[in-house]
Design an enzyme around this catalytic site. Structure first.
Site, PDB file in Angstrom:
ATOM      1  N   LYS A  61     -37.545   2.166  51.155  1.00  0.00           N
ATOM      2  CA  LYS A  61     -37.222   1.471  49.900  1.00  0.00           C
ATOM      3  C   LYS A  61     -38.428   1.444  48.981  1.00  0.00           C
ATOM      4  CE  LYS A  61     -35.857  -3.038  48.002  1.00  0.00           C
ATOM      5  NZ  LYS A  61     -35.486  -4.443  48.312  1.00  0.00           N
ATOM      6  N   LYS A  78     -40.812  -0.351  53.156  1.00  0.00           N
ATOM      7  CA  LYS A  78     -40.692  -0.590  51.713  1.00  0.00           C
ATOM      8  C   LYS A  78     -42.071  -0.545  51.091  1.00  0.00           C
ATOM      9  CE  LYS A  78     -39.255  -4.392  48.637  1.00  0.00           C
ATOM     10  NZ  LYS A  78     -38.576  -5.694  48.551  1.00  0.00           N
ATOM     11  N   ASP A  94     -36.743  -8.953  53.724  1.00  0.00           N
ATOM     12  CA  ASP A  94     -37.850  -8.135  53.239  1.00  0.00           C
ATOM     13  C   ASP A  94     -39.143  -8.889  53.525  1.00  0.00           C
ATOM     14  OD1 ASP A  94     -35.618  -6.825  52.210  1.00  0.00           O
ATOM     15  OD2 ASP A  94     -36.619  -6.252  50.342  1.00  0.00           O
TER      16      ASP A  94
END
Lengths: 519, 338
Positions: free
Chosen positions: B274, B238, B170
Site C-alpha cells: 500500500k 505500507k 494500519d
C-alpha cells in the site's frame, strides 16, 4: 480484458512531412544523384518509405569539392564563437523538431519510439549543445594554443543509431572548424536527410556539411578521395580494416569505432534487481544493435541459476512489436541481411551445444523480427561467445573468482566496453583497472554523455569520440611559427636560463611539447 | 530440501525461525537482513521512471481508472475529524460519483481508532466486516503516526480498534528502534500487534505495517524493513503515514514490490502493498498500477493485495472517468467533496 494487454498507443506519423524521393545534399541544396536511386523501407512492415539518391564517384567529387570551397572560403575563417552560434542553432532546431525526428528514426530504423524519443534524439541535441560550447575554447582542447582544423572530414556512419552517430561525427568536426561530407548507412538515410533540412533552416553556409547517400561503394569513394583530410568511420571491423588499409600512406587522420563483444560481469554481491535491469538493457536496448552491447553475460557461478531465472522472468515482460507504439520495448531488426546473420549465428550456437531460450512472444507477419534470446551453457570457444552477433542475443558464461572474470572478459579480440555489477566499490575499481575496454560502466550500462569519451581497444578501433578527446580528433597543433627574437631581459638568472636566449633554441622544446600533446 | 521448499512447508512462525536460523534476535535478524542483496539507487529510480513512461490509453485507461477506484483506501486522518466528517467520508466511499451509479466503490475507509464505530455505523450493511464483500474499515493504530508510545499502549490501541469493528489495522513500526539496529524489538512489536488483531472468533484483522519510508531514508533500509515486516507476519506493507515527506514514491513502492515478489518466489505466499500519501492524480495512480502489474503480476491488482492510501486521488480519477465517457472535462464542482 487484462490490464497488461495495453491498448495500442501508436505515435502519430502525421507530424512527418516526407518527400517521395530524396536527392543528395551538396553545397546547401538537394541535387539529383548520378547513380541508380534505391528505396528505403520500414523494417517493421517492409513497405517503402521513400526513394533515396545514389551518389557515384562524380557526386562524391562534387561533395568533397563543395566542402573544400566552404572550408577555405567560409568556415575556417569564421571565429569560434560564430561557429558556436550555428551549432547552438542546430541543437535548438533538433529540440524543436524532436518528435518528428524520433518518428522518422523509428520508422526507418525499426527501433522503439520510446528509445528514439527518450534516448537518441535528446542525445543528438546534447551533442550539438556540448560541442557548440567548445567552438570558441579550442585553446583548451589539449593541443596548445591556436590549434588548427584539419580541413575536409569524410564521415561514414552505421545504421544502428543513424541520427546519433551523425551528431557524434558532425558536431565535433564543425566545432573544430572542419567541413564535412557524411555518408549515412544505406538502410537508414532518412533522418540524415531531415537533418539536412535543419541545416538549411539554420542557414549554415552552403557546403559546410554535405550529405551523400549510397551503399558501400559510395563510402569507399568518399574515404579514398584524395582531397579528404580526415576519415571517421563507425561500423564493422572488416570495413574498418579495409579503410585503415586504404588510408595508410596518406596524410589523412583516421578514427575507427568498430565492433564489440562486451562482457557484463555480475558478482554475487551485486544489487540484483538493478543488475537484471542492466543486463536486459545491455543486450536488448535497440534490439542489441549496439556496438557496445553487453552481449556476454559473465555471472558468478554461485548465483547463476537465480540470475537466469530472474532474467527469463524479466525478459518475458518485454513487448515486441510496432516500433511506433509507445509501449514497445523491442522493435524490428533493421534489415533482412542482419536478421539472416543473427539467425545463422544463433543456429550455430545451438549446433555447438549451447542451450537456447527465447521469449515466447508473437512475431508479426511482415517485417524483420527476432525474439529476445539467451544462451546458457556457453563456453568461451563457442562462436556465439566470440563473434559480434549485433542482435538481441545474450550469451551467458560463468566465473568463480574476480581473476577468472577479468581473464574471460578480456579474452576477446574486441575491447569497446564492459560492465561491472557489485555493491563493493573497491572491487569495482580493482576490476575496472584490469579490463581492457574503452568504456567501463559500473552498476549501469549503455549510458552516454557528450562529455565522456567513447572508443575501443584492439579490434574495436582507435580514436575517441565525445569529450575533449573527441574534439582533439578533429584538430592539429598550431603550425610552427618562428619565435620572435627575445628581447634583452633584466630578469634574474634562473628566469633567463629557463628561456634560452638564442633565437633558434626554443624550437626544440616547443616542438617536442606539441608532439606530446598531439598523442 | 531446498530452502524455498522448506519455507513453503512450515507454519509462518516456524518458517521465519527456519529462515533466520534461530530466534528473532537483533543479531540473527541483522545477519539475515544484511545478507539480502543491496539496491542501487540510480538503477532503481531509472527503472521506476521507465515504468512510469508506459502509455495507457483508451480501453486500458478506462480499465485502469475503474481498477484504481476499487483499490483506494479513502482516508481522513485529521485531529479535527468528527463523526460528521467520517459519515461524509463513508457517503463518498459508497457513492463516489453521484452522477454514475455504475461507478465502482472504494476498497475501504481509513480513519483513526476512535472513529471506527462511526464508520461502521455509517456503512451499515455495506460494511465488509471481514467478509471481503463491501467496504472495509481500516484503523490506524499503535500511536500513529509517530509510534512513540509503550508497547502496552500500542496493543491497547490496536485491540480497541479491532473490538470496535475495524477490519484492517494500519500500524507503524518503531523507526527509532529500526534505525538503531534493534531489529528484534521491531519484529517482536509487529508479532504482538498481529496477535492483538485477533478477534474473539479466532479470525484476525488484516495487518498493514507502515514503514514510514521517508524516515528510513535509504532504499536498502526500505528493503530490510519490508523483509522484517513480512517475516514478522504483516499482511501488507505500507509506505507511509502521510504525515512525513516524502511519502509514497514510485521507486520506494517498486522496491517494496520486489520484496513481495521475492517472498512469493520463496514461500508462495502473497503479501499486499500500500503506497500512501502524495498520490493525487490519475496519471500517478496509473504509473503505480503499471509498476505492480509488471513487477509482481496483475493478479496483485486486487483490494486484498494492493491499495492506494489517498484522499484527493479519488476525485481526480472521477474527473478523468467522466471525461472518458463524455469526451470533455467538467470541473471540481461536478464531483462531490467529502
Amino acid at each position: 480484458m487484462n490490464f497488461l494487454d495495453y491498448a495500442p498507443a501508436p505515435e502519430s506519423q502525421a507530424i512527418l512531412n516526407l518527400r517521395s524521393d530524396y536527392g543528395l545534399f551538396i553545397d546547401g541544396e538537394f541535387v539529383a544523384g548520378r547513380g541508380t536511386p534505391f528505396q528505403t523501407i520500414n523494417p517493421a512492415t517492409e513497405k517503402q518509405i521513400a526513394m533515396i539518391a545514389n551518389a557515384n564517384a562524380a557526386d562524391v567529387d562534387a561533395a568533397v569539392a563543395a566542402a573544400r570551397r566552404a572550408y577555405t572560403g567560409a568556415w575556417s575563417r569564421l571565429s569560434g564563437s560564430d561557429r558556436g552560434k550555428y551549432l547552438f542553432r542546430i541543437a535548438r532546431l533538433v529540440q524543436e523538431r524532436a518528435r518528428e525526428l524520433a518518428v522518422a528514426e523509428s520508422l526507418d530504423n525499426g527501433k522503439p519510439i520510446k528509445e528514439s524519443r527518450d534516448v537518441d534524439v535528446p542525445l543528438v541535441a546534447a551533442w550539438f549543445f556540448y560541442y557548440a560550447g567548445w567552438a570558441d575554447k579550442l585553446d583548451h582542447a589539449g593541443l596548445g594554443p591556436n590549434p588548427a582544423s584539419l580541413g575536409v572530414a569524410a564521415q561514414v556512419i552505421p545504421w544502428n543509431f543513424p541520427l546519433l552517430m551523425l551528431a557524434w561525427k558532425i558536431a565535433p568536426a564543425l566545432a573544430a572548424g572542419n567541413t564535412v561530407v557524411l555518408k549515412p548507412a544505406e538502410t537508414t538515410s532518412l533522418t540524415a536527410l531531415l537533418f539536412a533540412e535543419i541545416l538549411q533552416q539554420a542557414d549554415l553556409p552552403p557546403g559546410v556539411v554535405n550529405i551523400i547517400t549510397g551503399a558501400g561503394d559510395t563510402g569507399q569513394a568518399l574515404v579514398n578521395h584524395p582531397d579528404v583530410n580526415k576519415v571517421a568511420f563507425t561500423g564493422s571491423t572488416a570495413v574498418g580494416r579495409a579503410i585503415a588499409r586504404s588510408v595508410a600512406g596518406t596524410d589523412k587522420k583516421l578514427t575507427l569505432e568498430l565492433g564489440g563483444k562486451a562482457a557484463n560481469i555480475v558478482f554475487d554481491d551485486a544489487p540484483i534487481d538493478q543488475a537484471i535491469e542492466g543486463v536486459v538493457n545491455g543486450i536488448f536496448f535497440n534490439q542489441g544493435h549496439v556496438c557496445c552491447a553487453g552481449s556476454r553475460l559473465l555471472v558468478q557461478e554461485s548465483i547463476h541459476d537465480e540470475v537466469i531465472d530472474r532474467l527469463k522472468d524479466r525478459i518475458s515482460t518485454l513487448r515486441l512489436g510496432d516500433p511506433l507504439d509507445k509501449n514497445t520495448d523491442i522493435g524490428a531488426i533493421n534489415s533482412a541481411d542482419q536478421l539472416r546473420r543473427i539467425t545463422e549465428l544463433t543456429a550455430m550456437g545451438e549446433q555447438e551445444g549451447a542451450e537456447r531460450w527465447s521469449a515466447d512472444c508473437a512475431i508479426p507477419e511482415n517485417g524483420f523480427w527476432f525474439a529476445p534470446t539467451i544462451f546458457t551453457n556457453v563456453s568461451t570457444s563457442h562462436r556465439i561467445a566470440r563473434d559480434e552477433i549485433f542482435g538481441p542475443v545474450l550469451s551467458v558464461l560463468t566465473f568463480r573468482t574476480p581473476a577468472e572474470a577479468i581473464a574471460k572478459a578480456n579474452n576477446t579480440p574486441y575491447g569497446l566496453s564492459a560492465g561491472i555489477w557489485s555493491d563493493k566499490g573497491s572491487r569495482i575499481l580493482a576490476v575496472a583497472d584490469k579490463l581492457r575496454a574503452g568504456v567501463i560502466w559500473a552498476n549501469t550500462f549503455n549510458r552516454f554523455d557528450p562529455a565522456s569519451p567513447f572508443g575501443g581497444y584492439k579490434e574495436s578501433g582507435y580514436g575517441r569520440e565525445g569529450g575533449r578527446p573527441g574534439l582533439a580528433a578533429y584538430l592539429k597543433p598550431a603550425p610552427y611559427l618562428k619565435p620572435a627574437p627575445s628581447r634583452p631581459r633584466s630578469g634574474t638568472a634562473p628566469a633567463a636560463s629557463a628561456t634560452p636566449a638564442a633565437p633558434a633554441a626554443p624550437a626544440a622544446p616547443a616542438v617536442s611539447a606539441r608532439k606530446k600533446a598531439a598523442k | 530440501m531446498t530452502s524455498s521448499q522448506l519455507a513453503a512447508r512450515l507454519a509462518p512462525r516456524d518458517r521465519t525461525l527456519a529462515l533466520l536460523g534461530g530466534e528473532a534476535t537483533d543479531a540473527n535478524l541483522r545477519r539475515y537482513l544484511h545478507g539480502i542483496p543491496g539496491i542501487d539507487a540510480v538503477g532503481l529510480e531509472q527503472r521506476a521512471a521507465d515504468l512510469g513512461s508506459r502509455s495507457i490509453k483508451t480501453t486500458s485507461k478506462k480499465l485502469a481508472l475503474d481498477t484504481t477506484i476499487g483499490l483506494i483506501d479513502l482516508t481522513t486522518l485529521e485531529g479535527a475529524d468528527t463523526r460528521g466528517k467520517v459519515r461524509s467520508l463513508v457517503g463518498k466511499a459508497l457513492t463516489p460519483d453521484a452522477g454514475d451509479p455504475d461507478c465502482p466503490r472504494v476498497a475501504a475507509v481509513c480513519v483513526y481508532g476512535d472513529m471506527v464505530p462511526h464508520a461502521v455505523e455509517a456503512l451499515g450493511s455495506a460494511h465488509a466486516a471481514g467478509t471481503g464483500n463491501g467496504i472495509a474499515v481500516a484503523a490506524v493504530a499503535t500511536a500513529f503516526p509517530s509510534g512513540r508510545a509503550s508497547l502496552a499502549v500500542k496493543l491497547a490501541d490496536t485491540a480497541d480498534a479491532v473490538a470496535a469493528g475495524a477490519d484492517e489495522i494500519d500500524m507503524v513500526i518503531d523507526r527509532g528502534a529500526f534505525l538503531s539496529g534493534h531489529y528484534g524489538r521491531v519484529f517482536d512489536e509487529i508479532v504482538a500487534v498481529k496477535e492483538a488483531c485477533r478477534r474473539q472468533d479466532g479470525s484476525h484483522a488484516h495487518l498493514k505495517v507502515i514503514l514510514e519510508t521517508g524516515e528510513l531514508n535509504t532504499y536498502d533500509n526500505v528493503r530490510r524493513a519490508s523483509w522484517l515486516a513480512i517475516l514478522a507476519g504483516g499482511d501488507f506493507i505500507k509506505t507511509s503515514t502521510g504525515k512525513v515527506a516524502p511519502a509514497a514514491t514510485l521507486p520506494v513502492t517498486l522496491s517494496m514490490l520486489e520484496v513481495v515478489r521475492d517472498w512469493h518466489r520463496l514461500t508462495g505466499e502473497k503479501i499486499g502493498v500500500k503506497p500512501a500519501g502524495g498520490i493525487r492524480t490519475s496519471k500517478d495512480a496509473i504509473k503505480y498500477l503499471v509498476t505492480v502489474a509488471e513487477t509482481v503480476g496483475e493478479e496483485w491488482l486486487q483490494p486484498h493485495l494492493f491499495r492506494f492510501g489517498a484522499s484527493s486521488l479519488l476525485n481526480d480519477v472521477l474527473l478523468q472517468r467522466q471525461k472518458m465517457t463524455t469526451g470533455h472535462y467538467s470541473g471540481p464542482d461536478y464531483v462531490t467533496i467529502d
